[in-house]
Write a protein that holds these residues in place. Sequence first.
Motif, PDB file in Angstrom:
ATOM      1  N   ASP A  44      26.277  40.460   1.586  1.00 44.33           N
ATOM      2  CA  ASP A  44      27.708  40.115   1.582  1.00 44.33           C
ATOM      3  C   ASP A  44      28.498  41.063   2.486  1.00 44.33           C
ATOM      4  O   ASP A  44      29.435  40.652   3.179  1.00 44.33           O
ATOM      5  CB  ASP A  44      28.260  40.160   0.156  1.00 44.33           C
ATOM      6  CG  ASP A  44      27.719  39.041  -0.723  1.00 44.33           C
ATOM      7  OD1 ASP A  44      27.201  38.049  -0.168  1.00 44.33           O
ATOM      8  OD2 ASP A  44      27.796  39.175  -1.960  1.00 44.33           O
ATOM      9  N   GLN A  52      28.054  40.347   6.343  1.00 42.29           N
ATOM     10  CA  GLN A  52      28.650  39.095   6.795  1.00 42.29           C
ATOM     11  C   GLN A  52      30.167  39.175   6.966  1.00 42.29           C
ATOM     12  O   GLN A  52      30.784  38.244   7.480  1.00 42.29           O
ATOM     13  CB  GLN A  52      28.275  37.960   5.831  1.00 42.29           C
ATOM     14  CG  GLN A  52      26.811  37.570   5.940  1.00 42.29           C
ATOM     15  CD  GLN A  52      26.492  36.334   5.135  1.00 42.29           C
ATOM     16  OE1 GLN A  52      26.371  35.240   5.667  1.00 42.29           O
ATOM     17  NE2 GLN A  52      26.383  36.509   3.819  1.00 42.29           N
ATOM     18  N   GLN A  53      30.745  40.303   6.563  1.00 39.32           N
ATOM     19  CA  GLN A  53      32.165  40.527   6.870  1.00 39.32           C
ATOM     20  C   GLN A  53      32.374  40.770   8.363  1.00 39.32           C
ATOM     21  O   GLN A  53      33.488  40.642   8.874  1.00 39.32           O
ATOM     22  CB  GLN A  53      32.688  41.742   6.107  1.00 39.32           C
ATOM     23  CG  GLN A  53      32.647  41.641   4.598  1.00 39.32           C
ATOM     24  CD  GLN A  53      33.073  42.959   3.968  1.00 39.32           C
ATOM     25  OE1 GLN A  53      34.251  43.327   4.004  1.00 39.32           O
ATOM     26  NE2 GLN A  53      32.115  43.678   3.413  1.00 39.32           N
ATOM     27  N   CYS A  61      30.143  39.547  10.938  1.00 39.09           N
ATOM     28  CA  CYS A  61      29.438  38.619  11.813  1.00 39.09           C
ATOM     29  C   CYS A  61      29.243  37.282  11.118  1.00 39.09           C
ATOM     30  O   CYS A  61      29.419  37.178   9.896  1.00 39.09           O
ATOM     31  CB  CYS A  61      28.057  39.171  12.211  1.00 39.09           C
ATOM     32  SG  CYS A  61      26.879  39.231  10.840  1.00 39.09           S
ATOM     33  N   GLU A  62      28.865  36.295  11.905  1.00 36.88           N
ATOM     34  CA  GLU A  62      28.389  35.036  11.348  1.00 36.88           C
ATOM     35  C   GLU A  62      26.871  35.088  11.375  1.00 36.88           C
ATOM     36  O   GLU A  62      26.266  35.066  12.451  1.00 36.88           O
ATOM     37  CB  GLU A  62      28.893  33.845  12.152  1.00 36.88           C
ATOM     38  CG  GLU A  62      28.404  32.508  11.609  1.00 36.88           C
ATOM     39  CD  GLU A  62      28.823  31.315  12.451  1.00 36.88           C
ATOM     40  OE1 GLU A  62      28.241  30.241  12.262  1.00 36.88           O
ATOM     41  OE2 GLU A  62      29.723  31.477  13.308  1.00 36.88           O
ATOM     42  N   MET A  63      26.262  35.169  10.216  1.00 37.62           N
ATOM     43  CA  MET A  63      24.809  35.288  10.120  1.00 37.62           C
ATOM     44  C   MET A  63      24.198  33.889  10.026  1.00 37.62           C
ATOM     45  O   MET A  63      24.448  33.151   9.083  1.00 37.62           O
ATOM     46  CB  MET A  63      24.423  36.131   8.906  1.00 37.62           C
ATOM     47  CG  MET A  63      22.989  36.640   8.926  1.00 37.62           C
ATOM     48  SD  MET A  63      22.649  37.868  10.213  1.00 37.62           S
ATOM     49  CE  MET A  63      23.330  39.371   9.494  1.00 37.62           C
ATOM     50  N   VAL A  64      23.428  33.514  11.040  1.00 39.27           N
ATOM     51  CA  VAL A  64      22.797  32.200  11.077  1.00 39.27           C
ATOM     52  C   VAL A  64      21.430  32.286  10.394  1.00 39.27           C
ATOM     53  O   VAL A  64      20.644  33.182  10.708  1.00 39.27           O
ATOM     54  CB  VAL A  64      22.620  31.708  12.532  1.00 39.27           C
ATOM     55  CG1 VAL A  64      21.977  30.319  12.555  1.00 39.27           C
ATOM     56  CG2 VAL A  64      23.956  31.697  13.262  1.00 39.27           C
ATOM     57  N   PRO A  89      22.488  37.462  13.551  1.00 37.26           N
ATOM     58  CA  PRO A  89      23.908  37.296  13.866  1.00 37.26           C
ATOM     59  C   PRO A  89      24.114  36.384  15.076  1.00 37.26           C
ATOM     60  O   PRO A  89      23.461  36.566  16.108  1.00 37.26           O
ATOM     61  CB  PRO A  89      24.395  38.722  14.127  1.00 37.26           C
ATOM     62  CG  PRO A  89      23.162  39.508  14.437  1.00 37.26           C
ATOM     63  CD  PRO A  89      22.057  38.867  13.677  1.00 37.26           C
ATOM     64  N   LYS A  90      24.991  35.421  14.946  1.00 36.22           N
ATOM     65  CA  LYS A  90      25.190  34.401  15.981  1.00 36.22           C
ATOM     66  C   LYS A  90      25.571  35.011  17.323  1.00 36.22           C
ATOM     67  O   LYS A  90      25.130  34.548  18.377  1.00 36.22           O
ATOM     68  CB  LYS A  90      26.272  33.412  15.529  1.00 36.22           C
ATOM     69  CG  LYS A  90      26.468  32.252  16.483  1.00 36.22           C
ATOM     70  CD  LYS A  90      27.487  31.266  15.954  1.00 36.22           C
ATOM     71  CE  LYS A  90      27.645  30.080  16.911  1.00 36.22           C
ATOM     72  NZ  LYS A  90      28.646  29.112  16.411  1.00 36.22           N
ATOM     73  N   ASP A  91      26.380  36.055  17.306  1.00 32.18           N
ATOM     74  CA  ASP A  91      26.853  36.669  18.544  1.00 32.18           C
ATOM     75  C   ASP A  91      26.098  37.944  18.901  1.00 32.18           C
ATOM     76  O   ASP A  91      26.573  38.738  19.716  1.00 32.18           O
ATOM     77  CB  ASP A  91      28.352  36.959  18.434  1.00 32.18           C
ATOM     78  CG  ASP A  91      29.163  35.692  18.224  1.00 32.18           C
ATOM     79  OD1 ASP A  91      28.885  34.692  18.915  1.00 32.18           O
ATOM     80  OD2 ASP A  91      30.051  35.690  17.351  1.00 32.18           O
TER      81      ASP A  91
END
Length: 367
Positions: free
Chosen positions: A70, A73-74, A76-79, A193-195
């Motif tokens: 949790d 994920q603050q 990044c967007e975790m895919v 992480p998406k980025d």
Amino acid sequence: MKKYLIIGSGFSGAVIAEQLSKDPNNKIVVIDERDHIGGNCYTERDKDSNVMIHKYGPHIFNTDNKEVWDYIQQFCEMVPFVNRVKSIYNGQVFSLPINLHTINQFFGKTFNPEEAKVFIDSIADKSINEPRNFEEQAMKFIGKDLYNAFFYGYTKKQWGCEPTELPASILKRLPVRFNYNDNYYANPFQGIPKDGYTAIFENLLAAKNIEVRLNTKFDSSWDLTEYEHVFYSGPIDAFFDYKYGRLSYRTVTFEKHSAEGDYQGNPVINYADPEVPYTRVHEHKHFTPWEEHEKTVYFKEFSKETEEQDVPYYPKRLKEDMEIFEKYENEANTLSNISFVGRLATYRYMDMHHVIAEALNVVKKNK
């Protein structure tokens, strides 16, 4: 105002900095001897292919710690991402970790789970009660043939010594599954992480009361009395100017290759044969399956002993290392205003989620 010094901008340092920055009365200085933040988790776009590169080797975030999941994920967007590792041995491609498909393919069988359990139990070395080293740990669980195929050559290349010289603790878990689950990790939370990872560190270190100084190497002659507390995440032997001797680490080097299309069709393939000089090949476009790239870039990974100019990766923790480390650890414990955090400063193998959890706890103790 309280002033803090953080040495190293990997997950240990960045998480500690982020937590301390919540108090506007804190001034946090983060230094790193490299020219970038993020430590070994640093990612960047390849100029030719635009593929996101894990510069210091693949990092797949996985944890069973919901607090850590949790928390990260603050920033990044975790895919969701499932790491499915393959291993090439004796001209064949096998699935890792060893699972029911691996067993059936290797032995030319069609076992069901119960039959496979009975079979593996029959070939396991029952003469070993308390494994004294890595080899005995593996032989006790899976027997000679599977050990020689998937562990002996790879481990010898990875650690630069016979597996009999390595502690049994390196191979902590039972290295076999009696189903067709080829997910390399068993943790419930897994992703990338998406980025990229660098974006996480930029967000962790974004607060106005955090100052980042790159290309800045810590020196033991510095006067640290101006700081409320110091958090050190570099090699512990370096902090004490190697006064008790150098601890041994393995490091890795990468041979970069570019190509059109798809080189190997998978993120990571291990090479278990001892005569192949590299341990594995990772193709980074497969770490971002949500992206499309016409070109590809892949790396052959080689393991070697860490020399003075190298980046240390894996603490070897051999008997003589642990004797030296104990001396450093004892001296570190006498320093009330310095905390030693992370893989290098505590001389133990830690995954990303372990490092983050430790950093969150360290801040709670030192606020």
